[in-house]
Design a protein around this motif. Structure first.
Motif, PDB file in Angstrom:
ATOM      1  N   ALA A 379       0.845  -1.197   0.000  1.00 46.96           N
ATOM      2  CA  ALA A 379       0.000   0.000   0.000  1.00 46.96           C
ATOM      3  C   ALA A 379       0.879   1.245   0.000  1.00 46.96           C
ATOM      4  CB  ALA A 379      -0.918  -0.004   1.220  1.00 46.96           C
ATOM      5  N   THR A 380       0.398   2.303  -0.633  1.00 42.04           N
ATOM      6  CA  THR A 380       1.186   3.512  -0.865  1.00 42.04           C
ATOM      7  C   THR A 380       0.515   4.709  -0.204  1.00 42.04           C
ATOM      8  OG1 THR A 380       1.817   2.592  -3.023  1.00 42.04           O
ATOM      9  CG2 THR A 380       2.277   4.926  -2.649  1.00 42.04           C
ATOM     10  N   CYS A 381       1.330   5.601   0.341  1.00 43.94           N
ATOM     11  CA  CYS A 381       0.836   6.875   0.863  1.00 43.94           C
ATOM     12  C   CYS A 381       0.841   7.874  -0.296  1.00 43.94           C
ATOM     13  CB  CYS A 381       1.718   7.371   2.002  1.00 43.94           C
ATOM     14  SG  CYS A 381       1.176   8.929   2.731  1.00 43.94           S
ATOM     15  N   VAL A 382      -0.341   8.240  -0.771  1.00 45.14           N
ATOM     16  CA  VAL A 382      -0.478   9.129  -1.932  1.00 45.14           C
ATOM     17  C   VAL A 382      -1.019  10.484  -1.476  1.00 45.14           C
ATOM     18  CG1 VAL A 382      -1.598   9.493  -4.158  1.00 45.14           C
ATOM     19  CG2 VAL A 382      -0.876   7.195  -3.491  1.00 45.14           C
ATOM     20  N   VAL A 383      -0.320  11.530  -1.863  1.00 46.90           N
ATOM     21  CA  VAL A 383      -0.757  12.900  -1.592  1.00 46.90           C
ATOM     22  C   VAL A 383      -0.604  13.673  -2.890  1.00 46.90           C
ATOM     23  CG1 VAL A 383      -0.412  14.990  -0.235  1.00 46.90           C
ATOM     24  CG2 VAL A 383       0.047  12.758   0.788  1.00 46.90           C
ATOM     25  N   SER A 384      -1.627  14.418  -3.266  1.00 44.59           N
ATOM     26  CA  SER A 384      -1.527  15.208  -4.488  1.00 44.59           C
ATOM     27  C   SER A 384      -0.644  16.424  -4.264  1.00 44.59           C
ATOM     28  CB  SER A 384      -2.914  15.664  -4.939  1.00 44.59           C
ATOM     29  OG  SER A 384      -3.424  16.656  -4.057  1.00 44.59           O
ATOM     30  N   SER A 385      -0.029  16.898  -5.328  1.00 42.39           N
ATOM     31  CA  SER A 385       0.792  18.100  -5.217  1.00 42.39           C
ATOM     32  C   SER A 385      -0.060  19.293  -4.777  1.00 42.39           C
ATOM     33  CB  SER A 385       1.475  18.401  -6.558  1.00 42.39           C
ATOM     34  OG  SER A 385       0.514  18.561  -7.594  1.00 42.39           O
ATOM     35  N   ALA A 386      -1.337  19.314  -5.183  1.00 40.47           N
ATOM     36  CA  ALA A 386      -2.222  20.418  -4.791  1.00 40.47           C
ATOM     37  C   ALA A 386      -2.480  20.406  -3.291  1.00 40.47           C
ATOM     38  CB  ALA A 386      -3.544  20.321  -5.554  1.00 40.47           C
ATOM     39  N   THR A 449      -2.417   3.840   2.138  1.00 42.90           N
ATOM     40  CA  THR A 449      -2.164   3.793   3.581  1.00 42.90           C
ATOM     41  C   THR A 449      -1.561   5.114   4.019  1.00 42.90           C
ATOM     42  OG1 THR A 449      -1.101   2.559   5.381  1.00 42.90           O
ATOM     43  CG2 THR A 449       0.199   2.889   3.385  1.00 42.90           C
ATOM     44  N   TRP A 450      -1.706   5.412   5.321  1.00 37.71           N
ATOM     45  CA  TRP A 450      -1.013   6.555   5.917  1.00 37.71           C
ATOM     46  C   TRP A 450      -0.186   6.104   7.112  1.00 37.71           C
ATOM     47  CZ3 TRP A 450      -5.535   6.596   3.402  1.00 37.71           C
ATOM     48  CH2 TRP A 450      -5.664   7.519   2.365  1.00 37.71           C
ATOM     49  N   GLU A 451      -0.078   4.786   7.285  1.00 37.67           N
ATOM     50  CA  GLU A 451       0.689   4.202   8.379  1.00 37.67           C
ATOM     51  C   GLU A 451       1.957   3.569   7.838  1.00 37.67           C
ATOM     52  OE1 GLU A 451      -2.714   2.818  11.550  1.00 37.67           O
ATOM     53  OE2 GLU A 451      -2.095   1.380  10.030  1.00 37.67           O
ATOM     54  N   VAL A 452       3.084   3.827   8.490  1.00 38.56           N
ATOM     55  CA  VAL A 452       4.341   3.212   8.073  1.00 38.56           C
ATOM     56  C   VAL A 452       4.285   1.707   8.282  1.00 38.56           C
ATOM     57  CG1 VAL A 452       6.817   3.087   8.555  1.00 38.56           C
ATOM     58  CG2 VAL A 452       5.677   5.305   8.475  1.00 38.56           C
ATOM     59  N   SER A 453       3.638   1.277   9.371  1.00 43.30           N
ATOM     60  CA  SER A 453       3.395  -0.148   9.612  1.00 43.30           C
ATOM     61  C   SER A 453       1.985  -0.277  10.178  1.00 43.30           C
ATOM     62  CB  SER A 453       4.432  -0.737  10.583  1.00 43.30           C
ATOM     63  OG  SER A 453       4.433  -0.024  11.808  1.00 43.30           O
ATOM     64  N   PRO A 454       1.315  -1.397   9.911  1.00 41.65           N
ATOM     65  CA  PRO A 454      -0.082  -1.540  10.330  1.00 41.65           C
ATOM     66  C   PRO A 454      -0.257  -1.325  11.833  1.00 41.65           C
ATOM     67  CG  PRO A 454       0.519  -3.297   8.806  1.00 41.65           C
ATOM     68  CD  PRO A 454       1.785  -2.570   9.145  1.00 41.65           C
ATOM     69  N   GLY A 455      -1.221  -0.469  12.189  1.00 40.08           N
ATOM     70  CA  GLY A 455      -1.525  -0.220  13.586  1.00 40.08           C
ATOM     71  C   GLY A 455      -0.636   0.781  14.291  1.00 40.08           C
ATOM     72  N   SER A 471      10.271   6.212   0.870  1.00 41.86           N
ATOM     73  CA  SER A 471       9.863   4.981   0.190  1.00 41.86           C
ATOM     74  C   SER A 471       8.388   4.702   0.471  1.00 41.86           C
ATOM     75  CB  SER A 471      10.729   3.828   0.694  1.00 41.86           C
ATOM     76  OG  SER A 471      10.271   2.593   0.212  1.00 41.86           O
ATOM     77  N   ARG A 472       7.689   4.158  -0.524  1.00 41.29           N
ATOM     78  CA  ARG A 472       6.274   3.817  -0.452  1.00 41.29           C
ATOM     79  C   ARG A 472       5.382   5.052  -0.370  1.00 41.29           C
ATOM     80  NH1 ARG A 472       5.436  -0.384   4.131  1.00 41.29           N
ATOM     81  NH2 ARG A 472       3.264   0.141   3.634  1.00 41.29           N
ATOM     82  N   THR A 473       5.850   6.145  -0.943  1.00 44.02           N
ATOM     83  CA  THR A 473       5.007   7.333  -1.062  1.00 44.02           C
ATOM     84  C   THR A 473       4.944   7.763  -2.515  1.00 44.02           C
ATOM     85  OG1 THR A 473       6.811   8.946  -0.767  1.00 44.02           O
ATOM     86  CG2 THR A 473       5.722   8.126   1.222  1.00 44.02           C
ATOM     87  N   MET A 474       3.856   8.465  -2.864  1.00 45.53           N
ATOM     88  CA  MET A 474       3.735   9.053  -4.186  1.00 45.53           C
ATOM     89  C   MET A 474       3.192  10.462  -4.019  1.00 45.53           C
ATOM     90  SD  MET A 474       1.481   7.935  -7.550  1.00 45.53           S
ATOM     91  CE  MET A 474       2.282   6.341  -7.793  1.00 45.53           C
ATOM     92  N   LEU A 475       4.021  11.447  -4.354  1.00 43.98           N
ATOM     93  CA  LEU A 475       3.553  12.827  -4.428  1.00 43.98           C
ATOM     94  C   LEU A 475       2.991  12.987  -5.832  1.00 43.98           C
ATOM     95  CD1 LEU A 475       3.243  15.510  -3.033  1.00 43.98           C
ATOM     96  CD2 LEU A 475       5.587  16.066  -3.624  1.00 43.98           C
ATOM     97  N   ASP A 476       1.689  12.882  -5.943  1.00 47.89           N
ATOM     98  CA  ASP A 476       1.054  12.697  -7.250  1.00 47.89           C
ATOM     99  C   ASP A 476       1.054  13.972  -8.075  1.00 47.89           C
ATOM    100  OD1 ASP A 476      -0.515  11.273  -9.226  1.00 47.89           O
ATOM    101  OD2 ASP A 476      -2.165  12.553  -8.589  1.00 47.89           O
TER     102      ASP A 476
END
Length: 597
Positions: A379-386, A449-455, A471-476
């Motif tokens: 799972a990836t932490c995705v945040v838009s540039s906006a 996801t917004w958690e580095v590890s579950p829970g 790692s595991r992030t996407m600044l969209d």
């Protein structure tokens, strides 16, 4: 709250903590904190970066004995003065999150007795249950060693008696550096260059060695459509803001050219096409390194006192699956992606779901690939540039604000406390702004996801940055829309089984056929790069577990601070980290050269 009340509360609190400091009264000093307060200190009370949370931990740290005195009494911070002349003058604040903490914040200046230095601090005050104003966070930061402040150089551009020119002066300085460098920086990317510029301003002879033929090649050689993922106003280089007509998101080639001009403008001594050819040797008796450098066709032996590794985030991480050698199409790591046009009309698989994966998927779509499939393994932490612009970048970096002031205030926040605030709901507004994007991605089968590890709690993109270097992030900046539209398909691929001549088979029996497979699988840990460069004996002495990530107190492991081996330093991180902490690296090296560390 009225401005005069803010000023009065700030002045009263500051006066109280100054009296406690000047008297060396640890208990009184600690009494100026909330019971759950935080104290971050950079170099004022020790030659390290420390964060303490809770009254007992703060008391214990300040009570430790240095030359027969407590740290508080030995350092003896004095002359506290409210800083009224910057954007960091006392003002109200309110932290995001469910706790809704609010109070008064502001900067102040002070002097340090041991060593003789000038400092600057930042407080955030809130009321306790009795209504008394106490520190939620306190930051103390060494600014300059007295008598060794950053030099502005020859501001007139005129040389004594006009006997020499600027070119002759620079050439003489370069020859002195090359003959006897105090610091050798390995790596000429933006972090290495900023460190070199900072050290030069502190009067420390610094030589940079860079394996590529031109400054900036580390960016020129990356994939074609790469731009900075953070806006120019947030991503500026130390001492040198970008021209006002630069694009908001700077293309890699333009940024590479800027770095090249920066090296010239800052008069940095750099050896290009240069590499270390054998494991450096450290001589404890002389506190120097013996480093053999291959400079073009010439072999040179250098004896610096300090090595700074500014080598970036490590080489490409290439997982191995059975059958990879049998794949008959093109197979390569994202670091080596050069030309999507040659694969027009072809079927493409991109393994990975971070920033590089998003950019490369966009590149293939733009150049007419027949089919592009993104294989997401986690799972990836995705945040838009906006959303980042509205919640993080622009609020922290308002127009016409000196970036030095913003960096100071940003770094005054203890990182572990920032994550604690984030876990209490500090990213809810950002998630709300991206609701349409996130709903569309989920519908397309993309896991978030917004958690580095579950829970572990939702820490958002900052948590991934501090713990996993992003790692595991996407600044969209556009791939999300392509996924939602179906122009980039998503395959969940936690269980890749094997490769064959036609593509990838998964453990559930499903298969993807492809002409091209790109492994956007990240980079190796910095410690692996260090081991290859320095050998086992030196690397085994370094502080565990890794370069980067947060230690038990919440400070970054080994970065711009002692590494565990004398004369060895690591420099890495986002633009703001290098801009700010390069000063602390310079002060630590300078203090060792002066014999006062």
């Amino acid at each position: 709250m009225a401005p005069e009340d803010i000023q009065a509360i700030s002045t009263d609190w500051l006066k109280g903590i100054e009296v406690a400091s000047s008297m060396g009264d640890v208990m009184s000093f600690v009494d100026h904190f909330l019971s759950d307060g935080w104290f971050r200190d950079l170099l004022c009370f020790s030659w390290d970066h420390r964060t303490l949370s809770g009254l007992e931990n703060i008391r214990r740290f300040l009570s430790e004995v240095v030359d027969g005195k407590s740290r508080l009494e030995y350092s003896s911070l004095r002359d506290f003065k409210i800083d009224d002349h910057t954007i960091n003058a006392p003002s109200p604040f309110k932290l995001p999150g469910s706790q809704g903490i609010e109070g008064i914040q502001g900067a102040f200046t002070f002097s340090i007795t041991n060593p003789a230095a000038l400092g600057r601090g930042f407080f955030r005050l809130a009321q306790d249950s009795d209504g008394k104003w106490k520190a939620l966070t306190l930051f103390t930061n060494m600014q300059d060693l007295i008598g060794y402040e950053e030099s502005l150089g020859n501001q007139h551009g005129l040389y004594e008696g006009r006997k020499i020119t600027w070119e002759e002066d620079v050439d003489a300085k370069f020859r002195a550096i090359e003959a006897d460098p105090t610091v050798l920086i390995i790596g000429g990317g933006q972090t290495g260059l900023m460190c070199a510029a900072r050290l030069r301003m502190l009067g420390i002879r610094t030589l940079v060695i860079e394996k590529d033929a031109r400054v900036g090649d580390c960016w020129r050689q990356r994939y074609p459509n790469l731009t900075l993922h953070t806006p120019a106003y947030q991503s500026s280089i130390l001492y040198s803001p970008y021209p006002t007509n630069f694009p908001k998101y700077i293309p890699k080639g333009k940024f590479a050219n800027f770095l090249e001009s920066y090296a010239v403008d800052q008069e940095l001594c750099i050896w290009l096409s240069s590499t270390i050819t054998s494991i450096p040797i450290y001589e404890s008796s002389s506190a120097t390194w013996t480093v053999e450098v291959q400079r073009g066709e010439q072999k040179v032996i250098l004896n610096p006192k300090h090595l700074v590794l500014a080598t970036g985030s490590g080489g490409p991480h290439i997982p191995t699956w059975s059958g990879m050698d049998g794949f008959q199409g093109a197979l390569y790591h994202s670091d080596f992606h050069k030309d999507a046009e040659q694969f027009r009309g072809k079927r493409v698989i991109v393994v990975g779901a971070g920033n590089a994966s998003g950019d490369i998927c966009q590149d293939f779509v733009a150049h007419g690939a027949a089919e592009v499939t993104l294989v997401q393994r986690n799972a990836t932490c995705v945040v838009s540039s906006a959303a980042m612009e509205k919640t993080r970048f622009r609020p922290l970096y308002p127009n016409n604000t000196p970036i030095e002031e913003v960096d100071f205030r940003s770094n005054s926040m203890p990182l572990a406390f920032l994550l604690q605030v984030t876990k209490s709901g500090g990213i809810e507004h950002m998630k709300m702004l991206d609701k349409e994007l996130h709903d569309g991605l989920r519908k397309a089968g993309f896991n978030l996801t917004w958690e580095v590890s579950p829970g572990s709690g939702e820490v958002g993109i900052e948590g991934f940055l501090f713990s996993r270097f992003g790692s595991r992030t996407m600044l969209d900046i556009g791939c999300g829309e392509l996924i939602i539209e179906g122009r980039v398909k998503v395959k969940q691929g936690q269980d890749i089984g094997h490769f064959d001549k036609d593509g990838i088979t998964f453990k559930d029996g499903s298969k993807l056929s492809a002409d091209v497979i790109v492994l956007a699988t990240g980079n190796e840990p910095v410690m692996k790069t260090a081991r290859a460069l320095l050998g086992d004996e030196i690397t085994d002495r370094l502080l565990p577990p890794e370069v980067w990530g947060l230690d038990s107190e919440g400070e970054l492991n080994q970065v711009f601070r002692p590494s565990g081996h004398p004369g060895l330093w690591f420099a890495m991180g986002p633009f703001g980290t290098a801009r700010f902490l390069s000063k602390h690296l310079g002060l630590q090296i300078l203090a060792r050269e002066l014999g006062i560390a």
